[in-house]
Design a protein around this motif. Sequence first.
Motif, PDB file in Angstrom:
ATOM      1  N   SER A   1      -8.734 -68.642 -13.954  1.00  0.00           N
ATOM      2  CA  SER A   1      -8.868 -68.894 -12.525  1.00  0.00           C
ATOM      3  C   SER A   1     -10.288 -68.599 -12.068  1.00  0.00           C
ATOM      4  CB  SER A   1      -7.888 -68.012 -11.735  1.00  0.00           C
ATOM      5  OG  SER A   1      -8.383 -66.686 -11.638  1.00  0.00           O
ATOM      6  N   PRO A   2     -10.832 -69.385 -11.157  1.00  0.00           N
ATOM      7  CA  PRO A   2     -12.168 -69.120 -10.624  1.00  0.00           C
ATOM      8  C   PRO A   2     -12.304 -67.725 -10.019  1.00  0.00           C
ATOM      9  CG  PRO A   2     -11.512 -71.347 -10.076  1.00  0.00           C
ATOM     10  CD  PRO A   2     -10.313 -70.685 -10.686  1.00  0.00           C
ATOM     11  N   LEU A   3     -11.277 -67.266  -9.302  1.00  0.00           N
ATOM     12  CA  LEU A   3     -11.359 -65.931  -8.709  1.00  0.00           C
ATOM     13  C   LEU A   3     -11.545 -64.874  -9.786  1.00  0.00           C
ATOM     14  CD1 LEU A   3     -11.145 -63.915  -6.384  1.00  0.00           C
ATOM     15  CD2 LEU A   3      -8.648 -63.967  -6.679  1.00  0.00           C
ATOM     16  N   MET A  17     -18.643 -70.435  -5.532  1.00  0.00           N
ATOM     17  CA  MET A  17     -18.417 -70.126  -4.120  1.00  0.00           C
ATOM     18  C   MET A  17     -17.832 -68.728  -3.948  1.00  0.00           C
ATOM     19  SD  MET A  17     -17.334 -73.699  -2.205  1.00  0.00           S
ATOM     20  CE  MET A  17     -15.871 -74.035  -3.188  1.00  0.00           C
ATOM     21  N   PHE A  18     -16.941 -68.324  -4.855  1.00  0.00           N
ATOM     22  CA  PHE A  18     -16.441 -66.957  -4.820  1.00  0.00           C
ATOM     23  C   PHE A  18     -17.574 -65.954  -5.041  1.00  0.00           C
ATOM     24  CE2 PHE A  18     -11.902 -68.341  -5.857  1.00  0.00           C
ATOM     25  CZ  PHE A  18     -11.372 -67.852  -4.671  1.00  0.00           C
ATOM     26  N   MET A  19     -18.488 -66.285  -5.940  1.00  0.00           N
ATOM     27  CA  MET A  19     -19.591 -65.377  -6.233  1.00  0.00           C
ATOM     28  C   MET A  19     -20.532 -65.209  -5.038  1.00  0.00           C
ATOM     29  SD  MET A  19     -20.678 -66.416 -10.128  1.00  0.00           S
ATOM     30  CE  MET A  19     -19.678 -65.942 -11.556  1.00  0.00           C
ATOM     31  N   ARG A  23      -9.823 -67.148   2.803  1.00  0.00           N
ATOM     32  CA  ARG A  23      -9.628 -65.747   3.210  1.00  0.00           C
ATOM     33  C   ARG A  23      -9.559 -64.804   2.000  1.00  0.00           C
ATOM     34  NH1 ARG A  23      -4.916 -65.511   7.650  1.00  0.00           N
ATOM     35  NH2 ARG A  23      -5.739 -63.379   7.801  1.00  0.00           N
ATOM     36  N   THR A  24      -9.921 -65.344   0.840  1.00  0.00           N
ATOM     37  CA  THR A  24      -9.882 -64.555  -0.390  1.00  0.00           C
ATOM     38  C   THR A  24     -11.288 -64.101  -0.760  1.00  0.00           C
ATOM     39  OG1 THR A  24      -8.011 -65.861  -1.176  1.00  0.00           O
ATOM     40  CG2 THR A  24      -9.189 -64.539  -2.812  1.00  0.00           C
TER      41      THR A  24
END
Length: 330
Positions: A82-84, A139-141, A153-154
Amino acid sequence: MKLSVLDQTPTSNGQTSAQTFQNTIELAKLVDELGYNRIWYSEHHGATNLASASPEIMIAHIASTTKNIRVGSGGIMLMHYSPLKMAEVFKTLTTLYPNRIDFGVGRAPGGDRFSTLALHEGRQPNVLNQYDKLVETMMFMTDTMPEDHVYSRTLAAPLDAPLPEVWLLGSSGSSAAQAGRFGIGYSFAQFISGQLETSMLEAYHENFTPSEFMPAPKINVGYFVMAAETTEEAEYHAASLDLNLLFLDKGMPFQIFSPEEALNYSYTEMDKMAIEHNRKRFLVGSAKDVANTLREHDEKYGIAEAVLGTISHSHEARLQSYRLLAKELL
């Protein structure tokens, strides 16, 4: 020219995985002292000849035992994760080791269909969305998920982590332009395809858009390499890799053969043709000759960094190859 290392953690016949990892640590410490730029760890599943299935764990340990060299994945097989989770893993690493971590991503499964099925808990993987997964990871990074995205919202912890260098690995050239559009580095695996071409590197530069991960374009090229004091000695040790690649192409299990086993193997004419074809994938010779070939590639293709992967039955021969090339090029 900068020199770097791809360590695929080869396991020789009669060697335990614990010995393999001790060799990996010794190699990392050596190339750090010699001034190599980065060392990457591969991800292979279900392999009897390669011990690294978890590059993120290798990165954490090796970064803790070295001082200056960049440490990264070459690469994470993002189709499985998963990307997250990958963002969290590499944000943790960059917080622990700022300005030293590389997030290199590959699009291959890194193993056979049985390993792939097990990694996906019996489900068939969706191999069509890997670029989307890479974008989401980045984008999470950077905490830049769009407001209308399901993950808006994560948050990926730890917060405020330094960014890694992000690299896209490729062996056909089709991903070069995409790496440029993403504003990340492009690493071409000459050791897989043997088909380095100017056009693919031009496609990367022509499409490059600066990003938070990489303000200017960066390219490196990965080679299988066996260098020694003499061409004869290099050919002797390279015989192992000839037989290894032959078994790999046939889907036959193996550990790294000794040169004696390889030289005494009964090859068919088809085997000999396959070995001749595979020789396009790696550089074998005296350190001076190998260094001259790398300089020629730099002049022809504009390669500022060569990533050297040396697989031999003898650990000392492997270390010596890296020592000799450092003496010639660094």
